[in-house]
Write a protein that holds these residues in place. Structure first.
Motif, PDB file in Angstrom:
ATOM      1  N   TYR A  58       0.833  -1.202   0.000  1.00  0.00           N
ATOM      2  CA  TYR A  58       0.000   0.000   0.000  1.00  0.00           C
ATOM      3  C   TYR A  58       0.868   1.252   0.000  1.00  0.00           C
ATOM      4  O   TYR A  58       1.446   1.614   1.026  1.00  0.00           O
ATOM      5  CB  TYR A  58      -0.963  -0.033   1.190  1.00  0.00           C
ATOM      6  CG  TYR A  58      -1.781  -1.307   1.173  1.00  0.00           C
ATOM      7  CD1 TYR A  58      -2.814  -1.463   0.257  1.00  0.00           C
ATOM      8  CD2 TYR A  58      -1.447  -2.383   1.988  1.00  0.00           C
ATOM      9  CE1 TYR A  58      -3.514  -2.657   0.174  1.00  0.00           C
ATOM     10  CE2 TYR A  58      -2.154  -3.578   1.917  1.00  0.00           C
ATOM     11  CZ  TYR A  58      -3.184  -3.713   1.009  1.00  0.00           C
ATOM     12  OH  TYR A  58      -3.872  -4.886   0.924  1.00  0.00           O
ATOM     13  N   ARG A 125      -0.056   0.352   7.350  1.00  0.00           N
ATOM     14  CA  ARG A 125      -0.472   0.586   5.964  1.00  0.00           C
ATOM     15  C   ARG A 125      -0.621   2.081   5.705  1.00  0.00           C
ATOM     16  O   ARG A 125      -1.208   2.791   6.518  1.00  0.00           O
ATOM     17  CB  ARG A 125      -1.831  -0.068   5.694  1.00  0.00           C
ATOM     18  CG  ARG A 125      -1.764  -1.569   5.698  1.00  0.00           C
ATOM     19  CD  ARG A 125      -3.067  -2.131   5.187  1.00  0.00           C
ATOM     20  NE  ARG A 125      -3.042  -3.580   5.236  1.00  0.00           N
ATOM     21  CZ  ARG A 125      -4.014  -4.351   4.768  1.00  0.00           C
ATOM     22  NH1 ARG A 125      -5.102  -3.804   4.245  1.00  0.00           N
ATOM     23  NH2 ARG A 125      -3.927  -5.657   4.839  1.00  0.00           N
ATOM     24  N   TYR A 127      -2.583   4.719   3.806  1.00  0.00           N
ATOM     25  CA  TYR A 127      -3.874   4.817   3.129  1.00  0.00           C
ATOM     26  C   TYR A 127      -4.264   6.279   2.941  1.00  0.00           C
ATOM     27  O   TYR A 127      -4.026   7.107   3.826  1.00  0.00           O
ATOM     28  CB  TYR A 127      -4.973   4.187   4.005  1.00  0.00           C
ATOM     29  CG  TYR A 127      -5.215   2.698   3.885  1.00  0.00           C
ATOM     30  CD1 TYR A 127      -4.653   1.913   2.891  1.00  0.00           C
ATOM     31  CD2 TYR A 127      -6.080   2.093   4.804  1.00  0.00           C
ATOM     32  CE1 TYR A 127      -4.939   0.539   2.831  1.00  0.00           C
ATOM     33  CE2 TYR A 127      -6.366   0.733   4.749  1.00  0.00           C
ATOM     34  CZ  TYR A 127      -5.803  -0.044   3.762  1.00  0.00           C
ATOM     35  OH  TYR A 127      -6.091  -1.382   3.708  1.00  0.00           O
ATOM     36  N   HIS A 129      -7.433   8.892   2.869  1.00  0.00           N
ATOM     37  CA  HIS A 129      -8.730   8.988   3.548  1.00  0.00           C
ATOM     38  C   HIS A 129      -9.455  10.175   2.927  1.00  0.00           C
ATOM     39  O   HIS A 129      -8.888  11.255   2.808  1.00  0.00           O
ATOM     40  CB  HIS A 129      -8.492   9.229   5.046  1.00  0.00           C
ATOM     41  CG  HIS A 129      -9.720   9.574   5.839  1.00  0.00           C
ATOM     42  ND1 HIS A 129     -10.415   8.634   6.561  1.00  0.00           N
ATOM     43  CD2 HIS A 129     -10.367  10.746   6.046  1.00  0.00           C
ATOM     44  CE1 HIS A 129     -11.443   9.218   7.168  1.00  0.00           C
ATOM     45  NE2 HIS A 129     -11.433  10.498   6.884  1.00  0.00           N
ATOM     46  N   LEU A 199      -8.705  -4.483   1.746  1.00  0.00           N
ATOM     47  CA  LEU A 199      -8.469  -3.105   2.204  1.00  0.00           C
ATOM     48  C   LEU A 199      -9.123  -2.783   3.537  1.00  0.00           C
ATOM     49  O   LEU A 199      -8.675  -1.870   4.239  1.00  0.00           O
ATOM     50  CB  LEU A 199      -9.005  -2.107   1.175  1.00  0.00           C
ATOM     51  CG  LEU A 199      -8.288  -1.973  -0.150  1.00  0.00           C
ATOM     52  CD1 LEU A 199      -8.993  -0.920  -1.008  1.00  0.00           C
ATOM     53  CD2 LEU A 199      -6.841  -1.573   0.058  1.00  0.00           C
ATOM     54  N   THR A 222     -11.243   1.400   9.269  1.00  0.00           N
ATOM     55  CA  THR A 222     -10.600   2.246   8.256  1.00  0.00           C
ATOM     56  C   THR A 222     -10.900   1.652   6.887  1.00  0.00           C
ATOM     57  O   THR A 222     -10.512   0.511   6.602  1.00  0.00           O
ATOM     58  CB  THR A 222      -9.075   2.307   8.516  1.00  0.00           C
ATOM     59  OG1 THR A 222      -8.873   2.837   9.832  1.00  0.00           O
ATOM     60  CG2 THR A 222      -8.373   3.205   7.523  1.00  0.00           C
ATOM     61  N   PRO A 224     -10.509   2.823   3.120  1.00  0.00           N
ATOM     62  CA  PRO A 224      -9.987   3.929   2.311  1.00  0.00           C
ATOM     63  C   PRO A 224     -10.769   4.230   1.041  1.00  0.00           C
ATOM     64  O   PRO A 224     -10.597   5.292   0.476  1.00  0.00           O
ATOM     65  CB  PRO A 224      -8.553   3.466   2.000  1.00  0.00           C
ATOM     66  CG  PRO A 224      -8.587   1.986   2.116  1.00  0.00           C
ATOM     67  CD  PRO A 224      -9.581   1.690   3.201  1.00  0.00           C
ATOM     68  N   TYR A 294      -8.853   3.355  -5.205  1.00  0.00           N
ATOM     69  CA  TYR A 294      -8.691   1.935  -4.854  1.00  0.00           C
ATOM     70  C   TYR A 294      -9.575   1.007  -5.703  1.00  0.00           C
ATOM     71  O   TYR A 294      -9.935  -0.092  -5.268  1.00  0.00           O
ATOM     72  CB  TYR A 294      -8.986   1.727  -3.358  1.00  0.00           C
ATOM     73  CG  TYR A 294      -7.970   2.416  -2.468  1.00  0.00           C
ATOM     74  CD1 TYR A 294      -6.730   1.837  -2.228  1.00  0.00           C
ATOM     75  CD2 TYR A 294      -8.240   3.652  -1.891  1.00  0.00           C
ATOM     76  CE1 TYR A 294      -5.786   2.472  -1.427  1.00  0.00           C
ATOM     77  CE2 TYR A 294      -7.309   4.303  -1.083  1.00  0.00           C
ATOM     78  CZ  TYR A 294      -6.084   3.700  -0.856  1.00  0.00           C
ATOM     79  OH  TYR A 294      -5.156   4.345  -0.071  1.00  0.00           O
TER      80      TYR A 294
END
Ligand code: MTE
Length: 312
Positions: A58, A125, A127, A129, A199, A222, A224, A294
């Motif tokens: 990631y 990771r 990510y 947001h 994910l 979480t 993403p 993603y």
């Protein structure tokens, strides 16, 4: 969602100190890809033998958000509707903290958060947001895949959804919980396919440190590829069900904050565009991507469901 027009997240660079990210020896040893992934992040990686390993899969397409911004501009309505919830949230005791796992499972259970954490493989990771309010951040979460918890919970084959719930007044009488307008407790939900997608993550740390209360300690979802309101904070209960959960924001306004809430720049919020996003900690405005970038990992979840799942 209550929106403040004052952009108090636009911190000057001088107010923001990026935290060193940690990459442990194991992650560095995974291979050339892992090493390249670490170095591609601006050479910020510092070897730290005891830090949990960063998953090299990631990577980010943008600079990491300064820690000061990500930990001081927050949405956590249990502590009020302003973005400045740090002092109110940090009054909440984070231990003891129990998690209830129930509904359509082989055996319902209540367990201490530390016992759960001992059973889960923690990784880091990076990510992105994306909040439905059109701000975004990119941060290093620590935690474990929600799929690991699903496996641990042993859901029955009849379970089609997972519902996650934030603490209520019985656990901690946070000031916002006195506001009767909101349908407390804060509940979010996912289909089982979403919950077991690679994910979907349960976060326990941020910037190499234990998660702070304002970011949803001790356990926070979480996701993403979805708008941030799906990422329920300070989780006390995870239930498996065969009915679509009645989620907090959808109960308030399903047209604006629906169950799916997949990031989609082509569908504006009734009161603002979702085409671009402001990066927390700077004034930069960048285009928003479908599924927040993603799509390779999640677009397949919505084959045939696009009309519904990409609207809200
Ligand atoms: N979880 C709870 N329990 N209460 C909230 O108000 N806000 C959501 C989500 N999770 C919220 C919540 C929203 S709108 C966003 S954008 C993210 O938390 C913000 O997470 P952050 O403050 O860590 O950036």
């Amino acid at each position: 969602m209550l929106i403040r027009t004052k952009r108090d997240w636009e911190l000057p660079e001088s107010a923001a100190t990026p935290e060193s990210a940690y990459i442990n020896r194991r992650a560095m040893m995974v291979g050339a890809g892992a090493i390249a992934g670490g170095l591609a992040l601006g050479g910020r990686g510092a070897m730290a033998a005891d830090a949990p390993g960063r998953n090299p899969v990631y990577t980010l397409d943008r600079a990491m958000t300064p820690e000061a911004a990500a930990t001081s501009y927050n949405n956590f309505y249990e502590f009020g509707t302003s973005k400045d919830v740090v002092s109110a949230a940090q009054k909440m005791p984070l231990r003891p903290w129990t998690l209830r796992i129930d509904g359509l499972v082989e055996k319902p259970m209540t367990l201490g958060i530390d016992d759960l954490l001992k059973a889960m493989p923690v990784e880091e990771r990076l990510y992105r947001h994306r909040c439905v309010e059109a701000w975004a951040m990119a941060v290093p979460w620590m935690g474990f895949p929600l799929a690991k918890l699903v496996a641990f919970a042993k859901p029955l084959s009849s379970a089609t959804y997972v519902e996650l719930q934030t603490f209520g007044r019985d656990v901690y009488p946070a000031p916002g919980l006195r506001q009767p307008f909101y349908p407390w407790p804060y509940v979010e939900g996912l289909t089982m396919a979403e919950a077991t997608n690679e994910l979907a993550f349960l976060s326990t740390g941020l910037y190499g440190k234990p998660l702070q209360a304002q970011n949803g300690a001790p356990l926070r979802l979480t996701l993403p590829w979805k708008y941030g309101f799906k990422s329920v904070k300070s989780v006390v209960r995870i239930s498996f069900t065969d009915k679509r959960p009645k989620t907090f924001w959808a109960l308030l306004n399903a047209d604006e904050y629906g169950f799916w809430a997949n990031v989609n720049p082509a569908v504006p919020h009734p009161r603002w565009s979702q085409a671009r996003e402001r990066l927390l900690g700077s004034n930069e405005s960048v285009p928003t991507q479908i599924f927040n970038g993603y799509g390779a990992q999640v677009a397949g979840l919505y084959k045939g469901l696009e009309k519904e799942a990409l609207f809200m």
